[in-house]
Structure formats: C-alpha cells, structure tokens
Design an enzyme around this catalytic site. Structure first.
Site, PDB file in Angstrom:
ATOM      1  CD  GLU A 184      -2.547  -1.573  -0.027  1.00 41.63           C
ATOM      2  OE1 GLU A 184      -2.869  -0.654  -0.808  1.00 41.63           O
ATOM      3  OE2 GLU A 184      -2.740  -2.770  -0.304  1.00 41.63           O
ATOM      4  CG  HIS A 204      -0.912   1.014  -4.460  1.00 41.40           C
ATOM      5  ND1 HIS A 204      -0.633   0.698  -5.770  1.00 41.40           N
ATOM      6  CD2 HIS A 204      -1.618  -0.040  -3.961  1.00 41.40           C
ATOM      7  CE1 HIS A 204      -1.145  -0.494  -6.049  1.00 41.40           C
ATOM      8  NE2 HIS A 204      -1.741  -0.965  -4.975  1.00 41.40           N
ATOM      9  CG  ASN A 254      17.550   1.393  12.840  1.00 40.75           C
ATOM     10  OD1 ASN A 254      18.412   2.273  12.917  1.00 40.75           O
ATOM     11  ND2 ASN A 254      16.406   1.449  13.496  1.00 40.75           N
ATOM     12  CD  GLU A 278      16.486   4.064  15.940  1.00 43.29           C
ATOM     13  OE1 GLU A 278      15.439   3.548  15.564  1.00 43.29           O
ATOM     14  OE2 GLU A 278      17.491   3.402  16.255  1.00 43.29           O
ATOM     15  CG  ASP A 317      22.077   3.362  12.596  1.00 40.41           C
ATOM     16  OD1 ASP A 317      22.595   2.556  11.793  1.00 40.41           O
ATOM     17  OD2 ASP A 317      21.271   3.017  13.483  1.00 40.41           O
TER      18      ASP A 317
END
EC number: 3.4.24.-
Length: 414
Positions: free
Chosen positions: A147, A150, A217, A221, A227
């Site tokens: 989704e 899209h 990741n 953060e 990172d």
C-alpha cells in the site's frame, strides 16, 4: 538538480493508527498491539532500504475509546474518511509524511489493503488501509509495503514484471515477497520525476522516532551520533558501525552540509530553490544538516501571474493536467467545470462522511479538474476520478483568488 533529488536518501515519517476493532481483537492489550506494530515496521524498513528509502515510525495512535471515523469493510469510503481525519486532526497534532490505518475489520472480498496511487506528502491522500490478516506479522508488513508502494507511485505488477523472487511486492494478489519488481522501480522513478514530493527529503529528528532504538538500522535515534547500517554493510568512514558513534576527529557522518566527516563552510547552498516560490538554503558551518526549507509568502504572484505561490510551489491547472494526462494536454474550457455543480458521481467540491457536496457557482474551479488533450475533440472534458484529480490547494481559480478547502477565496485569506 533533478539528479540530485533522485539520488538523495528519502525518509518516510510514518504514523500507524490502530482502530478499535484491533483493540478488541487483542483484548485491550496495548503492549501487544504496539509490539506488533513495531515488528511490522521493522520489516517495512528492511523492504524499503533497497529503494534508498528509510521508514521511520514517528507515531502510534490507538483508538482505545472508539473509532474516530466510520470504519467499515467498504474500502473506498473508509479510506476517504481516514484521509479527511488525517488532514483535519492527525496532521495538526503530529508532523508526519504518511499514515496507515491498521484495522481488525475484514475488508470486502479478497481485499487486505487499499491506498491512493502517487499521493505521498498530500494532506488527505498520503494514506492507506491495511487489514491485520494472518497470525504472523510478516504478511501484514508486506501488505503495508504494497500500500505504501501505491502512495509512492507504484501500480500493480503486470505479467511481464520480474524480481529476484517468484512473485513481487506489487503483485495484484498477496505475496510474501520482500522484492520490488523492475516495473515498480520504474513506476517509482517516474513518480519522483513528475511529482518530486518534498516531505520525504526531511530526515526525522531522533527524538521523533517512537520505535525501540536499534544501532544498525540506518536511522539516527536517541543516543546515537550516526547510524550507517549493520557492521557488515557500513561503508561510512565517519561512523563506527558497532557503536553508532562518530569516529575520532569526525564532526559528522552524513547530511547535506557534511563532506568528508566535516561540516561544510557557511554560505554554501545546500538546497537550491525548486521553483520561483522557493528560497535557497545555505549551510551554517555549525551543522551537518541543511536549514529548514523556507519559501516566499503564500499569495505572491508567480509564472507571469498565471498562479500564486503556495508552500514553495506555484500550482497551476495546466501543470496539473500535464501531470495527469501527459504532454500535449491543456486545461479544458470553462463550461466543463460546470459539471462540478451537479454534486453527483465524481462531480463535486467536497466529500465528507460518504456524502458529496456540489460546488457553489463561484467555486467550480476548486472541485474536479477538467483537461483537454490536444486534437481530441471527442473528449473535451477529461478528468481523473480519483482524489488526485481534484484541483490542487493553492491553485489560482480567478484573478486575485485561490482554492482553499475547495472554495475560491481571496488570495490573502489566511
């Protein structure tokens, strides 16, 4: 300038909303719901890394005391209501780029998700619905990736589309694949070129991310200085991948104002103006980040008085028609816009809670947009029936007037 935009890392600041059926499905255990959402986003982030897109969860909204909209198995009205709620409520409370409604309701037929195409950064259309189907979170995460795809301009894969798996994320039927097809990548590239959504250029603040911190990741953060991803994949000499701290002597690891681990000198342009309504930003010499995007005041004339500035852009109907129907398209004759007086089918100004409202005579150019393709006299009033076929906010609708909330108002109206 276009290549610089295309090459830039994109950031989707995501809010996930869990409806009241989700609350009841998990017996009001909000910890379990949040854990499931975090697991979904972890996979979602992994999937989108191949597209140079970082997905950051910046908000979780759980409707513990009842739904804020009418959530039904009918996807189109539910999505429309969710988009309206996002524009009027959620965006006023939390800055974000996209919102996905995670519902416990069984959607109509075989549908497990639904979203607008090519709508990222739009206040009402940058949304999707995902059914919490299946016991494991993996398929739900892939559905949300579908989704979100899209929203990012990707259509369903055709038979000729290929990826490294047997089926791909944008397959018309549910697929466990983590791979985007060649068609999806091309769709997304075309969308970036034609729409250049700006909100996804802004990296989230580390304090905005609500999912648990993970070193490796790619997201900056709380408690991290940098990172660069997992240890085996980090290629950034400015960042220690094991600790997510800067290497000795480094001032920065990445950013538009960071070069070879040092802040770029003050005065160097880091964000050129994207239109005559935008203002160039320059590095400060004290930060790796480009200053917040600024632009000329809304209402300032642009494009030789064919439009007025609106949030850094100069929206005019001609460019919107070209975006919808391609080169050789122009704005239709004024008489076409009178269809918006009908208040039926796709011809209206506003839609609220499954009801549609016709345009007032003075507002007809703030409802559905009508275009004409060169030399096509058979269809003089072409239109796009989805919500992206409405006239954009801030578009000139008369001399000294612009569209605001589907009304043609004075250009100086706040």
């Amino acid at each position: 300038e276009q290549q610089r935009y295309l090459n830039a890392t994109k950031y989707i600041k995501l809010v996930i909303v869990a409806d009241n059926v989700m609350v009841r499905k998990y017996t009001h255990n909000l910890i379990d719901i949040r854990k499931r959402i975090f697991e979904i986003v972890n996979i979602l982030s992994l999937i989108y890394l191949s597209m140079n897109i970082n997905v950051a969860l910046v908000g979780v909204d759980i409707w513990t005391n009842g739904d804020k909209i009418n959530v039904t198995s009918a996807v189109e009205p539910t999505l429309a209501s969710f988009g309206t709620w996002r524009e009027r409520d959620l965006l006023n409370r939390k800055t974000h780029d996209n919102a996905q409604l995670l519902t416990g309701i069984n959607l109509n037929g075989d549908t497990v998700g639904y979203a607008y195409i090519g709508s990222m950064c739009m206040p009402k259309q940058s949304v999707g619905i995902v059914q919490d189907h299946g016991k494991t979170y993996h398929l739900v995460a892939v559905t949300m990736a579908h989704e979100l795809g899209h929203n990012l301009g990707m259509d369903h894969d055709r038979d000729s589309c290929t990826c490294l798996a047997n089926s791909c994320i944008m397959s018309a039927t549910i697929s466990p694949s983590y791979q985007f097809s060649d068609c999806s990548q091309n769709d997304h590239l075309r969308y970036l070129i034609s729409h250049t959504p700006q909100c996804i250029l802004n990296e989230p603040l580390r304090t905005d991310i609500v999912s648990p911190e993970v070193c490796g990741n790619y997201l900056l953060e709380e408690g991290e200085e940098c990172d660069c991803g997992p240890l085996w994949n980090c290629q950034n000499p400015c960042c220690n991948a094991a600790t997510c701290k800067l290497t000795p002597g480094a001032q920065c690891a990445e950013g538009l104002c960071c070069y070879q681990c040092r802040f770029i000198k003050a005065g160097n342009v880091c964000r050129p103006p994207r239109s005559e309504c935008d203002i160039a930003e320059s590095c400060t010499g004290q930060s790796a980040h480009c200053p917040t995007d600024r632009f000329h005041r809304n209402g300032q004339p642009c494009l030789n008085n064919h439009g007025y500035c609106y949030n850094g852009n100069c929206p005019i109907m001609l460019y919107q028609c070209i975006a919808l129907f391609g080169a050789g398209t122009t704005v239709a004759e004024d008489v076409c816009f009178n269809y918006n007086l009908d208040g039926q089918g796709f011809f209206y100004c506003r839609r609220e809670n499954d009801r549609i409202f016709p345009c007032a005579k003075e507002d007809v150019k703030c409802g559905r947009l009508y275009c004409k393709v060169y030399n096509d006299n058979v269809h003089p009033c072409r239109y796009q029936y989805l919500d992206n076929g409405m006239v954009d906010h801030g578009t000139k609708c008369a001399v000294g007037k612009v569209c605001s909330n589907r009304q043609c108002v004075d250009v100086n109206t706040p």
